[in-house]
Write a protein that holds these residues in place. Structure first.
Motif, PDB file in Angstrom:
ATOM      1  N   VAL A   1       0.829  -1.209   0.000  1.00  0.00           N
ATOM      2  CA  VAL A   1       0.000   0.000   0.000  1.00  0.00           C
ATOM      3  C   VAL A   1       0.862   1.258   0.000  1.00  0.00           C
ATOM      4  O   VAL A   1       0.349   2.373   0.064  1.00  0.00           O
ATOM      5  CB  VAL A   1      -0.977   0.021   1.199  1.00  0.00           C
TER       6      VAL A   1
ATOM      7  N   GLN B   1      -6.616   2.205  -1.668  1.00  0.00           N
ATOM      8  CA  GLN B   1      -5.490   1.432  -1.158  1.00  0.00           C
ATOM      9  C   GLN B   1      -5.863   0.700   0.128  1.00  0.00           C
ATOM     10  O   GLN B   1      -5.501  -0.461   0.327  1.00  0.00           O
ATOM     11  CB  GLN B   1      -4.302   2.357  -0.868  1.00  0.00           C
ATOM     12  N   ALA B   2      -6.567   1.396   1.004  1.00  0.00           N
ATOM     13  CA  ALA B   2      -6.900   0.824   2.311  1.00  0.00           C
ATOM     14  C   ALA B   2      -7.819  -0.382   2.175  1.00  0.00           C
ATOM     15  O   ALA B   2      -7.618  -1.414   2.817  1.00  0.00           O
ATOM     16  CB  ALA B   2      -7.541   1.885   3.200  1.00  0.00           C
TER      17      ALA B   2
ATOM     18  N   GLU C   1      -5.769   0.949   8.270  1.00  0.00           N
ATOM     19  CA  GLU C   1      -6.792  -0.042   7.931  1.00  0.00           C
ATOM     20  C   GLU C   1      -6.210  -1.453   7.954  1.00  0.00           C
ATOM     21  O   GLU C   1      -6.869  -2.402   8.381  1.00  0.00           O
ATOM     22  CB  GLU C   1      -7.375   0.264   6.548  1.00  0.00           C
TER      23      GLU C   1
ATOM     24  N   TRP D   1      -3.179   6.300   6.121  1.00  0.00           N
ATOM     25  CA  TRP D   1      -4.562   5.825   6.083  1.00  0.00           C
ATOM     26  C   TRP D   1      -4.649   4.332   5.746  1.00  0.00           C
ATOM     27  O   TRP D   1      -5.284   3.565   6.482  1.00  0.00           O
ATOM     28  CB  TRP D   1      -5.356   6.668   5.088  1.00  0.00           C
ATOM     29  N   PRO D   2      -4.042   3.862   4.666  1.00  0.00           N
ATOM     30  CA  PRO D   2      -4.147   2.423   4.372  1.00  0.00           C
ATOM     31  C   PRO D   2      -3.412   1.544   5.368  1.00  0.00           C
ATOM     32  O   PRO D   2      -3.817   0.394   5.598  1.00  0.00           O
ATOM     33  CB  PRO D   2      -3.573   2.296   2.961  1.00  0.00           C
TER      34      PRO D   2
ATOM     35  N   PRO E   1      -6.010   6.956  -0.853  1.00  0.00           N
ATOM     36  CA  PRO E   1      -5.820   6.207   0.389  1.00  0.00           C
ATOM     37  C   PRO E   1      -6.951   5.230   0.710  1.00  0.00           C
ATOM     38  O   PRO E   1      -6.703   4.174   1.290  1.00  0.00           O
ATOM     39  CB  PRO E   1      -5.711   7.299   1.449  1.00  0.00           C
TER      40      PRO E   1
END
Length: 885
Positions: A168, A191-192, A251, A247-248, A188
């Protein structure tokens, strides 16, 4: 050598600094004798704040049982056993790309770590899945998860403990970046979702997933530290770091990922493998990561410093120079613990995190041993190929782990195909038409589909980029083979130069195949050192010229593009003969049938762009250009902040050629009956974090040196890495502990912190994921073909908030099943507290900036196709609103 080391180490308390000195002495010597390096100053305002000590693992309830069992095992380990499992046995020292040490006395095995995110690298009888960017282009959560499960099944079937994926990072900030294609898209949230669902799928099979590369490794050139130059420093502000690039990762950690891999580069001047703010402060405190942190291969640049900063496993274990038996850890980590420079408490946590992760994934029960070799395709070979002298034996059992996964791969490749243009419904085609096919990308590599190591060439159909993120093809279903199997009148010109003297019939249809490649920096392909430097964002092999000449000769031209990312289309996209354009991305082994199912109308295209396609490269901010510095530490400063990809284009009012999320279909869909429901009332700040749970406790006194003595009569493999010391060295290290003080870094402490208010569970404060609003929408197929639709949900912050926010930001998406004509399906989407928050750098927490204001939640089929909005302030949804972009 000893005299040089003694002179270089003088005044450094060598008994402590030996862990680093035997490496840095040579690196410093080489730097001063080969190319004196002057480290450039980090721009003002960019700081890597110290954060110590490393938070203990085990305080999250979902990991407590695994940590309990791990603590029982680790408490019975000797010093050498603990240091052994935290480090690789050396480059090429085992069957896998990475091979940890073990503790056989206690039944803890060597762990096999293996690439890649799209399949098993350098193996046999396994699937070459579509790349991450292709998976992202499906916008299909069910397919993302199915691919993760299939990857997990294959890695487990080969006896691999740790899957080195998903990717990611890079996020795709730089369009020319070499490894963008390993991730899921330049956003993001995309990707997440891709990363988290892949992790859940892989780990459902008991395989430890590894989310990477942590963090800000957004280009390939100058990424690595070496004896003449430091890796580049990615300089970023705290808000941008949190709202985009972390962010990703958050997650993925929330999904329970077992391992995180650090990047090669520095962040704000501190190398990722020893950046205490990133590893201790954010990853293990704020994001509550419970697994273990490993270095990327040869990304570790220090011993004590990296241990104190939160690194748990060194891969592949070698120091500055591989294959000579040298290491920053292993025996040097044993020495560092004995002399007191690395606290016993830190080593205990390192070992416990690794052992607990194995328990967490259930690998203590009936987990297979490795049955393949990443170094040879033969049945027998060297057991330790990197050793000076190695025994031989059986290394490959040729276990077939494909399990029918070709269908999953084919479905992804098909549903990712993105139709950008289709004039007068030129597509779908009829199989009885007359086809003329141009471009070498239509056919398999004439030298063999696996003739280039790690796919390090651009020959034939481009199914994946190059580098460690690749896999060997078990076969390659090429487009030309698939087309000729469906159509009877086909002529193929296997060249990237348009042939002269062609006789063109009015009914001929030209299919032109072009591509653009990229990959990892250790391979240079056609002048491109990983990143796309040679042709920029243009198609390779004079693809633009091939399309233009075909368009001059034929009345109907279909362009099929295999690409790692955006390419420039302006030279030919508006030519009258160019009737249709398909982006097939990187389809892996299933390039042919997936394409023909779209070309001939078996299935309507349903892919959508996972990035923006510009009109020209000058439309991007200059800060996302590739850095090209020949001396010193390159500085890559993220002055564009939050404004990358579509966020940038929207902010500056630039209409791109094709917007993020764009994708056409053979049919049309209507969005209606949208509703919005409030779920959890919002407050400006998240609720107070829950307290940390208990973590394992151990004795923290320095162990007796005998725990690190070499065993008697041990037969060692030359250049294999071991954790034992000579008795005299171990005894001297203990003696030094009472007479010297290690020069700990600024801000160092051994007192455990209560934890960040933004923390509280895996991924952060658990209330961040409270659903604030549910949205439902009815999608109806109002066209003439069956097809699938994607609903994309973007948030627009209220006007007047005290934070600069992008015009719109993706927050959720869902894809329908295949809808028959006039069939409908209700899709349900949601936004969470975090989706409506910004990161406040002063408060170091997520803040909802306007509780009383009305957010607009936009729904549509692309980022520039939004005409249905739901207002949170009035809890109403309306069609026909003017789109903000």
């Amino acid at each position: 050598m000893d005299l040089i080391l003694d002179s270089l180490c003088k005044g450094m308390a060598c008994s402590y600094a030996k862990l680093q000195c035997n490496h840095y002495a040579w690196s410093n010597l080489l730097r001063t004798s080969i190319n004196p390096v002057k480290r450039l100053h980090i721009p003002a305002g960019y700081v890597a704040s110290p954060y110590y000590p490393t938070p203990h693992g085990g305080w999250v309830a979902g990991w407590s049982e695994s940590y309990r069992k791990a603590a029982l095992l680790v408490s019975n380990m000797t010093l050498a056993e603990k240091t052994n499992i935290t480090c690789g046995s050396g480059y090429f020292m085992g069957r896998c790309v990475g091979n940890s040490g073990s503790a056989p006395r206690l039944g803890f095995p060597q762990l096999c770590l293996q690439d890649s995110p799209l399949g098993i690298r350098n193996s046999d009888h396994s699937t070459a899945f579509p790349a991450g960017i292709t998976v992202g282009a499906t916008w299909d959560k069910s397919l993302i998860y199915a691919r993760g499960v299939a990857l997990g099944e294959e890695f487990r079937g080969k006896g691999i403990n740790v899957h080195l994926g998903p990717t990611v990072g890079p996020l795709g900030r730089k369009p020319q970046g070499g490894r963008n294609w390993e991730g899921f898209g330049a956003d993001p949230v995309l990707q997440a979702v891709g990363g988290a669902l892949t992790i859940k799928g892989v780990q459902s099979q008991g395989v430890i997933a590894t989310i990477k590369h942590y963090i800000l490794n957004e280009q390939e050139m100058y990424r690595m530290y070496n004896v003449v130059q430091p890796g580049y420093s990615s300089n970023i502000d705290d808000r941008t770091l949190h709202e985009l690039y972390l962010w990703p990762f958050a997650e993925g950690i929330r999904a329970g990922v077992g391992s995180v891999m650090t990047a090669y580069n520095a962040v704000n001047g501190s190398a990722c493998s020893q950046n205490s703010y990133l590893l201790n402060g954010i990853l293990k405190d704020e994001l509550g990561f419970q697994g273990f942190v490993m270095s990327d291969w040869h990304a570790q640049i220090s011993g004590v410093a990296s241990a104190l900063a939160g690194l748990d496993m060194s891969m592949p274990g070698d120091g500055l120079i591989p294959l000579v038996g040298d290491s920053y850890w292993m025996y040097e980590l044993s020495r560092a613990v004995l002399n007191g420079s690395v606290p016993v408490d830190r080593l205990n946590d390192m070992a416990t995190r690794i052992v607990a992760t194995r328990y967490q994934l259930g690998q203590d029960k009936n987990y297979p041993d490795p049955n393949f070799s990443t170094h040879t395709q033969g049945p027998t070979g060297l057991l330790y190929p990197g050793a000076l002298f190695s025994p031989s034996g059986v290394v490959n059992e040729f276990v077939d782990v494909q399990f029918g996964h070709a269908e999953i791969a084919r479905n992804i490749s098909r549903d990712a195909i993105t139709m950008l243009k289709n004039v007068n419904n030129t597509l779908p085609l009829h199989t009885n038409s007359s086809f003329k096919i141009f471009g070498t990308d239509a056919q398999k590599n004439r030298h063999g589909i696996n003739s280039c190591p790690d796919q390090g060439c651009d020959e034939g159909t481009l199914g994946m980029g190059w580098g460690s993120g690749t896999a060997r093809y078990p076969y390659l279903d090429s487009p030309v083979d698939a087309i000729t199997s469906r159509a009877s009148n086909v002529k193929f010109y296997n060249s990237d130069t348009f042939p002269s003297g062609l006789t063109v019939a009015a009914r001929d249809i030209a299919l032109v195949f072009i591509n653009a490649d990229s990959g990892e920096n250790y391979i240079t392909v056609e002048g491109n050192p990983g990143d796309r430097t040679h042709a920029g964002l243009n198609a390779w092999h004079n693809g633009n010229e091939l399309v233009k000449k075909a368009a001059a000769a034929y009345g109907t031209v279909i362009v099929i593009v295999h690409t790692v990312g955006p390419i420039l289309l302006e030279e030919w996209i508006d030519l009258p003969s160019v009737q249709a354009v398909l982006f097939a991305h990187l389809p892996g082994q299933e390039a042919g049938a997936s394409l023909t199912s779209i070309l001939f109308g078996d299935v309507s295209p349903s892919g959508h762009l996972p990035y923006t396609i510009p009109n020209n490269e000058s439309e991007y901010p200059t800060s996302v250009s590739l850095i090209n510095v020949k001396i010193g530490q390159p500085q890559d400063t993220y002055t564009e902040g939050l404004y990358i990809d579509y966020r940038h284009f929207n902010a500056h009012g630039i209409k791109p050629r094709y917007a993020f999320g764009h994708g056409l279909s053979y049919t049309t869909f209507s969005f209606s009956n949208a509703t919005i429901t409030a779920v959890t009332p919002l407050t400006s700040m998240p609720l107070a974090r829950p307290p940390k749970g208990a973590t394992p406790t151990y004795r923290t006194t320095i162990p007796p040196p005998s725990e690190a003595y070499w065993p008697a009569n041990f037969s060692r493999i030359w250049h294999y890495l071991y954790s034992w010391l000579k008795e005299s060295d171990a005894d001297a290290a203990v003696a030094a502990a009472s007479t010297n003080t290690y020069p700990y870094p600024a801000g160092y402490s051994q007192t455990q912190k209560l934890g960040s208010p933004a923390s509280g569970d895996q991924g952060g404060n658990p209330t961040l994921w409270d659903i604030a609003y549910n949205i439902s929408v009815t999608v109806t197929n109002v066209g003439h073909y069956a097809g699938k639709a994607v609903a994309q949900l973007y948030v627009q912050f209220p006007p007047g908030v005290n934070y600069d926010t992008p015009v719109i930001q993706l927050r959720d998406f869902e894809k329908t099943k295949e809808l028959a004509v006039e069939e409908s399906q209700v899709l349900r989407l949601s936004v969470t507290r975090r989706d409506l928050s910004v990161w406040d750098t002063g408060m170091q927490n997520w803040i909802v900036p306007d509780i009383g204001g009305s957010y607009i939640l936009w729904l549509g089929e692309s980022s520039d196709g939004l005409n249905l909005g739901c207002a949170t302030g009035w809890l109403v949804c309306k069609g026909g609103w003017k789109s903000p972009v």
